[in-house]
Design an enzyme around this catalytic site. Sequence first.
Site, PDB file in Angstrom:
ATOM      1  N   CYS A  65       0.814  -1.211   0.000  1.00 50.17           N
ATOM      2  CA  CYS A  65       0.000   0.000   0.000  1.00 50.17           C
ATOM      3  C   CYS A  65       0.850   1.264   0.000  1.00 50.17           C
ATOM      4  O   CYS A  65       2.067   1.229   0.111  1.00 50.17           O
ATOM      5  CB  CYS A  65      -0.927  -0.010   1.210  1.00 50.17           C
ATOM      6  SG  CYS A  65      -0.039   0.035   2.790  1.00 50.17           S
ATOM      7  N   ALA A  68       3.125   1.766   2.930  1.00 49.24           N
ATOM      8  CA  ALA A  68       4.341   0.952   2.846  1.00 49.24           C
ATOM      9  C   ALA A  68       5.403   1.671   2.020  1.00 49.24           C
ATOM     10  O   ALA A  68       6.594   1.604   2.331  1.00 49.24           O
ATOM     11  CB  ALA A  68       4.031  -0.410   2.236  1.00 49.24           C
ATOM     12  N   ARG A  99      12.863  -4.405   6.779  1.00 51.70           N
ATOM     13  CA  ARG A  99      13.330  -4.146   5.416  1.00 51.70           C
ATOM     14  C   ARG A  99      14.841  -4.113   5.239  1.00 51.70           C
ATOM     15  O   ARG A  99      15.323  -3.849   4.171  1.00 51.70           O
ATOM     16  CB  ARG A  99      12.673  -2.877   4.869  1.00 51.70           C
ATOM     17  CG  ARG A  99      12.035  -3.166   3.537  1.00 51.70           C
ATOM     18  CD  ARG A  99      11.480  -1.965   2.853  1.00 51.70           C
ATOM     19  NE  ARG A  99      11.901  -1.938   1.484  1.00 51.70           N
ATOM     20  CZ  ARG A  99      12.739  -1.080   0.983  1.00 51.70           C
ATOM     21  NH1 ARG A  99      13.267  -0.145   1.740  1.00 51.70           N
ATOM     22  NH2 ARG A  99      13.087  -1.141  -0.291  1.00 51.70           N
ATOM     23  N   HIS A 197       5.734   6.578  -2.285  1.00 53.03           N
ATOM     24  CA  HIS A 197       7.058   7.132  -2.624  1.00 53.03           C
ATOM     25  C   HIS A 197       6.922   8.618  -2.958  1.00 53.03           C
ATOM     26  O   HIS A 197       7.696   9.446  -2.494  1.00 53.03           O
ATOM     27  CB  HIS A 197       7.654   6.429  -3.850  1.00 53.03           C
ATOM     28  CG  HIS A 197       7.800   4.942  -3.707  1.00 53.03           C
ATOM     29  ND1 HIS A 197       7.660   4.086  -4.774  1.00 53.03           N
ATOM     30  CD2 HIS A 197       8.081   4.171  -2.638  1.00 53.03           C
ATOM     31  CE1 HIS A 197       7.845   2.851  -4.361  1.00 53.03           C
ATOM     32  NE2 HIS A 197       8.098   2.867  -3.074  1.00 53.03           N
TER      33      HIS A 197
END
Lengths: 543, 457
Positions: A65, A68, A99, A197
Site C-alpha cells: 500500500c 508501505a 526491510r 514514494h
Amino acid sequence: MHQGSDEKREHGPDPAQFVEEVVRDYPAKVARKRLRHIVPVSPDGQCEIQANVRTIPGIITQRGCCYAGCKGVVIGPIADMVHIVHGPIGCSYYTWMTRRNQAKPREDGQYYLDYCFSTDMQEDAIVFGGEKKLKAAIREAHEIFRPKAISIHATCPAGLIGDDVVRVGDEMSKELGIPVFGFACEGYKGVSQSAGHHIANNGLFKHVVGRKDIPPDGYAVNMLGEYNIGGDAWEIERILNRCGISILSTFSGNGSFDEIARSHTANLNIIQCHRSINYMAEMMETKFGVPWLKGNFIGIKATSKTLWKIARFFEDPALTQRIEAVIMEEEAQAGVEIAPYRGRLAGKTVALFVGGSRAHHYQDLFKDLGMKVIAAGYEFAHRDDYEGRDVLPFLKVDADSQNIEELKVDKDPERYRPRIDDEKRKRLMAEGVISTYGGMMPEMDKGAVVIDDISHHELEKLIERFKPDLICSGIKDKYVIEKWGIPSKQLHNYDYGGPYAGYLGAVNFARDIDMRVNGPAWGFITPPWKKKPILEAAFGAAA
Amino acid sequence: MLDMTPVETIERQALRINPAKTCQPIGALYAALGIHRCLPHSHGSQGCCSYHRSHLTRHFKEPIMASTSSFTEGAAVFGGAANLRQALKNIFHIYNPDVVAVHTTCLSETIGDDIPSIVKAARDEGIIPEGKHVIHANTPSYVGSHVTGFANMARAMAELFAQRNGGAKDQINVVPGFVEPSDMREIKRILFEMGVKAVVFPDTSDVLDAPQTGRHAFYPKGGVTVDSLISTGDSRMTFSLGPYASEEAGKILRTRFEIPNKVLDLPVGIGATDRFIEAVMGVTGTEPPEAMMDDRGRLVDMMTDNQQYFYGKRAAVFGDPDHVVSMTEFLRDLGMQPVYVVTGTPGRRFETAVKGILAQAVPDAKVKAFSDLFELHQWIKKEPVDLLVGNTYGKFIARAEDIPFVRFGFPILDRVGHGYFPCVGYRGGMRLVEKILGVLQDREDRDSPDHSIELVM
C-alpha cells in the site's frame, strides 16, 4: 531434478502462446485487463505495457500500500529521526526492522531504527478522533528521546476519521521547536506503494531538503533511491570515495536528517531507484539546479558504466583518470573472483519480478554471470520504468492517482546555482548521460516476457511453462517457487545476505546464486527409490 | 542496540514503543489457513494482506496464500461492497476454494462495510457457486490484538458451520489456541493416544509444515474439513485451550447448542499439561496410556535432574497472553523467579491469572497487560534478569543487556524449528527445558573462569 530439459531451456515456449495460455484461466473481464500487462518483448524493444493501474480485487498480488511506500520504504530508513505511525498497531509493527535498510549512528548518537513508534489507536479514537492522542504521543516522544525531528505517518483509519497529520505536524513543530512533519500516506491512496514514494518525496523536499546551507564541494554527490539493503550503500560509497567523489547524503538508506538537510548543495544527484525517487531529482534540479543522472551500481559492467557517466559529467581529467584506474583494478579483481561461479551459472535462465527498478538493475548483474533473463516485471513501477522516460508526455493520470499531489516547484531566487551551462546540458542529454532513463524493456532480449504486477496464477503458469533455473522475487513468493523445486532469490531482502552492489557486491551475489542454484539439497527432493526402475523386495519375494 | 532507551520510566498515555502485539487481521488470516481448502481474504487495502502474508511467511518459511479486496480511495469513500463482490467472483473462478474466509480491517470496519449482507447479495446473484462457503469475522485492528483476531475467526468457524444434526456424537471439540502446526499436531496425537475422537479447529498442521516434494499444493492436505466443522454442533464438549485465543469459539457452541465449554490454560509446561490430560480423562474415564506416562516421567526427570541451574533465577517473560500465562507457571515450577511478565494484548484477566500463579513464589513480580517491550526493557535496565523468554523481538533487549534468551511464541522470525517441534504437552515441555537449560548452561560456560569451567554439568 528441478531443471527443465535442455531442449526446453534452449527454445522455451512461444511467448505469444504463453500469454494466451496464462489468461485463459481468468474470467473474461480479468483476462482482457491482464492481457495489457503481459507483453512479449518485440524485436525493436519498442512495446507498450499497462502499468501503475489498480490491481483487480481477489487477484493474489505482490503489491502493498501507499503507507508501505512512504513510511516503509522512503522515510523509515532515516535513522536519526523518530517516525511515529498514527493508527492501529499493525502498520507500525510490520515496518519495524523488516526491510534491512542498514544504518549506523553518526556522532550525535541519535539512532532509532530498532524502535517502533505508534499511537496504537483504539476504538475510542476511531469514534471521537485521534488527533489529541497523536499530539500527546509526539509530546511523549519528545520528552523521552529529545529527537532532532519527528515524522508522522497516517494509516487508513486515521485518514477516514479526518485526522489531519499534516496540520498536527505544523502545530507540534511550533510547540516543540523541532521539525515535526506529517505524511498523509493512508494505505488506500494510489494503487500500490508507488503513491507513497511520491508523497514521501514531497514531504522530504518541503520539510528537510535545503534546511542547511554549506559551501559547495567539487565532487559532492547525493545517492538517490539507494536504501542500503544489506549494506549496498556502503559498497557504493567505498567505490566513489576511491575515485575521489564524496557522498553528501543518501536517500534514504543509512539516511540522516542532517545530511538530507544539506543535500541541495551537491553538484550531482545519482539515481539508483528511478521509481521511488525521480520526483526528488526533478524537484532539486528545478529549485536548486542540481543535475541528475540515472546510474546502476548493480553489476560489474553497470557499476563501471555508471562511473564513466560520472566522469563524463564532471569532465575533469584528473578525476577521469582516477575513475579509469579504479574501474581497471576493481573490474579485474571482481572478474577473477566471479569466474568460477560464472562457469557454473552461464546459460542458466532467470526470471525477475520485483520492485520498481530492481527487476531492471539485476539484469545487468545476471549478464555478468552469463545468465539469460527470460521474463521480468515490476511490482509497482510506471510505464517510464518499463519503456523509458520518453513515454512520460503521453502518460495519463487516472482517477486512482490524481489525488497524489504534484508539488509546484520554482527556482530558489537565492540558492539556485546552475552546475553546468546550457550547451553542456544539451550535449550530455544527447549523449544519454544526464536527465534520461531508457527503461527496462529496450534492454531485454526479444521474446522475453514482461509481466507487470504479476499475480500468483501467472507466476505458477510461468514456472510450469518456462521452468526457469532461478526466480527472483520477494518473501511472499519465495516458498511458493521453492516448493516447485525451483531456487528463488529474494531481491527485496537479499535472503539476509549482501551487499550486492558494486564490485564486491557482485562477487557476493555470484557466490549466493551459485549456492542457491547449484546447492546439493535440491537433489534430494526425489527419493532414490523413485529414480530406480524396479523395486526389489526381499520379504515379498518369499511369499 | 536500543541505545536510546533511558533507564527512567515516564508514564505514557499515548505513545506505544516496541509493541508486544500486532493487529487482529493476521490472527484471523492464520486461523483461516487451518481450514481445508480455504482461501483467507483480507477486506481492506492491499498493504494489510501483503504485510500479513509477509510476516507469516517469515515466521513459518512456508507459502501463505491469501487474497485482498485491493481498496483504492474510491472504495474507501463509497464502500467496499463492489470490491468484495468482484473479489469473490474472481477467487472462485481462479482459485476454486471450498471456503473463503473473509476478515475485515480497520479500513473496512471504519467505513462500516456490512460483510454478511454483501455476502448474501453475492450468493443471491450466483457469485458464490453451489456447495461453496464464505464465512467472515469482524477483526478491527483497533480492538484487542492478533490473538483477538484468531479468536474471532475461530468463533466464526463454529458460528457459521456448526449444526446439530442428530444428537451427541462421541467426539469433542478442541480449539487449540494460536499455536504452531507442530503444537496442533501434538494435541491431536495426545487425543488420539488417549482414545478420544476430536475435531481440532483450526488446524494448520499439514498446511504450514508442508513437505518439499517439488510440487506446490495451493491447498495443502491439512486443515479441518467443512464436514468436521459442521459436526462440531454434535460434539459432547468443547475444550478451549487458552482463554484469549479459544474461549470465544467454545462459548458460541455453548450458547447455540448447549455444548459444555471447558476453558483450559494452553498445555505448555507440566502443570497446564496435567490439567489438560485430567480434563481429557474426564471424558474418557480412563488413565493415559503408559507411553504418555513415560513422557511425563521423562519431563519430570529433566526437571529434578537440573534444579540447580534453574533455582532462583530471575526471568522476564513476554508475548501473547495464553502463552505467557502457561510459561510463567512452568518457569515457576522449574524453580525460577518470573519477575517481569508482560503482554501487549489488553485485558485484566491476564494480570489476574499471572498474579495468581506468582502469589506465593514471586509476590512482588511486575505483571502488565497492554504493555510493550520498551517498558519491559526499562524494568530490566533498572534491575536485570538472568533469562528472557519471548518472541524474536526480544533478541534486541537480550543483546543490549547481555541476557540468555529463549525464543517462544509468535513470531519467531530468525530461527526454525517451531513449526516442526511442539512446545505443548509433556514432549513439548521437554523441548522447552532443553532450550532454557541450553542458554543458561551456555552462559555459565561462557562466564566461568578457566579454573572452574565444568566438564560435567
